[in-house]
Design an enzyme around this catalytic site. Structure first.
Site, PDB file in Angstrom:
ATOM      1  N   ARG A 223       2.078   0.077  -5.019  1.00 22.60           N
ATOM      2  CA  ARG A 223       1.901  -1.125  -4.128  1.00 22.60           C
ATOM      3  C   ARG A 223       1.457  -2.333  -5.090  1.00 22.60           C
ATOM      4  O   ARG A 223       0.690  -1.930  -6.136  1.00 22.60           O
ATOM      5  CB  ARG A 223       1.031  -0.922  -2.950  1.00 22.60           C
ATOM      6  CG  ARG A 223       1.549  -0.201  -1.933  1.00 22.60           C
ATOM      7  CD  ARG A 223       2.597  -0.831  -1.010  1.00 22.60           C
ATOM      8  NE  ARG A 223       2.875  -0.181   0.225  1.00 22.60           N
ATOM      9  CZ  ARG A 223       4.086   0.469   0.429  1.00 22.60           C
ATOM     10  NH1 ARG A 223       4.980   0.342  -0.786  1.00 22.60           N
ATOM     11  NH2 ARG A 223       4.378   1.161   1.485  1.00 22.60           N
ATOM     12  N   HIS A 271      10.519  -5.805  -4.245  1.00 22.86           N
ATOM     13  CA  HIS A 271      10.418  -4.450  -3.425  1.00 22.86           C
ATOM     14  C   HIS A 271      11.579  -3.753  -2.951  1.00 22.86           C
ATOM     15  O   HIS A 271      11.964  -3.692  -1.585  1.00 22.86           O
ATOM     16  CB  HIS A 271       9.405  -4.936  -2.252  1.00 22.86           C
ATOM     17  CG  HIS A 271       8.558  -3.814  -1.673  1.00 22.86           C
ATOM     18  ND1 HIS A 271       7.395  -3.872  -1.129  1.00 22.86           N
ATOM     19  CD2 HIS A 271       8.878  -2.251  -1.507  1.00 22.86           C
ATOM     20  CE1 HIS A 271       6.825  -3.018  -1.086  1.00 22.86           C
ATOM     21  NE2 HIS A 271       7.608  -2.091  -0.913  1.00 22.86           N
TER      22      HIS A 271
HETATM   23  C1  GLV Z   1       8.528   1.013   0.744  1.00 24.90           C
HETATM   24  O1  GLV Z   1       7.463   0.490   0.068  1.00 24.90           O
HETATM   25  C2  GLV Z   1       7.872   2.108   1.492  1.00 24.90           C
HETATM   26  O2  GLV Z   1       6.603   2.485   1.404  1.00 24.90           O
HETATM   27  O3  GLV Z   1       8.705   2.815   1.966  1.00 24.90           O
END
Ligand code: GLV
Length: 308
Positions: A223, A271
């Protein structure tokens, strides 16, 4: 008994179709449908709205449609409501692909050659054999282990670090704060796949980056909150870190003037490391609902004290 999805319409319809075909006894609704709040037992979402248990007084389980659950405010939900993260094989596959692409790109100096192409330069560097490129993974949950296993055939010396001791064939495992420095000291490429918790927020800071071998490379698939963004800029400026590939940032998308956009030694992706897809995640979710109905443990259930 209703399973309510808070999700975009297209994916919601895909989930509904799968349940209608394979588990018609489960009443699946989207937020745009007519929903009787008293009937909602299960809630599936990427983020949970506040006071969910007040809106749905019969709520028993929140299923995250993601691997990480840091975006949920766990303190807000009463303890009798289980929170279950998504252990979708499709997510693992996406993370494996991304991690291999990123490690191999860094190992083979592809970011450098792309910069050279921009400058019309043709300058090969000597190849570093894989056995001299040590790759370490922080976070040895299902995704960290899957990544390490998929890197085995390339011949990189592999290591992993987690809070508690783990054993993985062919991987040197380090555990706990005491062994973090020893782990970092030997990571030429560091991959972050930690869960984001109070303990891991900001863990990739100047101290951690300085513990890596000089010129190490960083891949963040965890993250954005794991990384102290200014500290990475300093480490890149000094050469302590040589390149970074980041799939996650604190603010997604980053502001227009964020220094990472233009940084020659940072690759950003929006992401996309992995995405939960109803096709692969359906069986996992249904199996957990069936387990819950039988009063059994659901794999992926979050330990509320640990936060993951
Ligand atoms: C994406 O970042 C997830 O946590 O699946």
């Amino acid at each position: 008994m209703t399973l309510l999805f808070k999700i975009d319409e297209a994916r919601g319809q895909a989930w509904k179709t799968l349940f209608r075909q394979h588990a018609p006894d489960i009443d699946v609704r989207l937020e745009s449908d007519d929903v009787d709040p008293a009937q909602v037992r299960y809630f599936a979402s990427w983020v949970a709205p506040q006071a969910l248990h007040h809106t749905y007084p019969g709520l028993q389980v929140v299923f995250a449609t993601s691997a990480g659950v840091d975006q949920f405010d766990l303190s807000e939900l009463p303890p009798h409501i289980d929170v279950v993260r998504m252990l979708d094989p499709g997510i693992a596959q996406g993370i494996i692909e991304y991690a291999c692409f990123a490690v191999l790109s860094l190992h083979r100096d592809i970011p450098l050659y792309l910069r050279q192409q921009d400058q019309h330069q043709w300058q090969p560097r000597p190849l570093v054999p894989a056995r001299q490129r040590r790759v370490g993974v922080m976070g040895l949950g299902n995704l960290g282990v899957a990544v390490l296993n998929s890197l085995q055939p390339f011949g990189f010396p592999l290591s992993g670090w987690a809070r508690s001791a783990k054993q993985i064939d062919g991987v040197q495992c380090f555990a706990g704060q005491d062994q973090l420095k020893a782990f970092l000291n030997q990571c030429d490429v560091l991959i972050c796949l930690l869960p984001l918790t109070d303990d891991t927020r900001g863990i990739i800071n100047a101290e951690l980056l300085n513990a890596l071998p000089h010129g190490a490379k960083l891949i963040n698939l965890g993250r954005g909150g794991h990384l102290v963004e200014a500290d990475l800029l300093d480490a890149l400026a000094s050469g302590q870190v040589d390149e970074a590939i980041l799939d996650v940032l604190n603010d997604e998308p980053p502001g227009r003037d964020h220094p990472y956009w233009q940084h020659p030694k940072i690759w950003l992706t929006p992401h996309i490391g992995a995405m939960t897809s109803p096709q692969t995640a359906f069986e996992v979710l249904l199996a957990n609902i069936r387990r819950h109905q039988r009063g059994e443990f659901m794999p992926g259930t979050i330990d509320r004290r640990e936060g993951y």
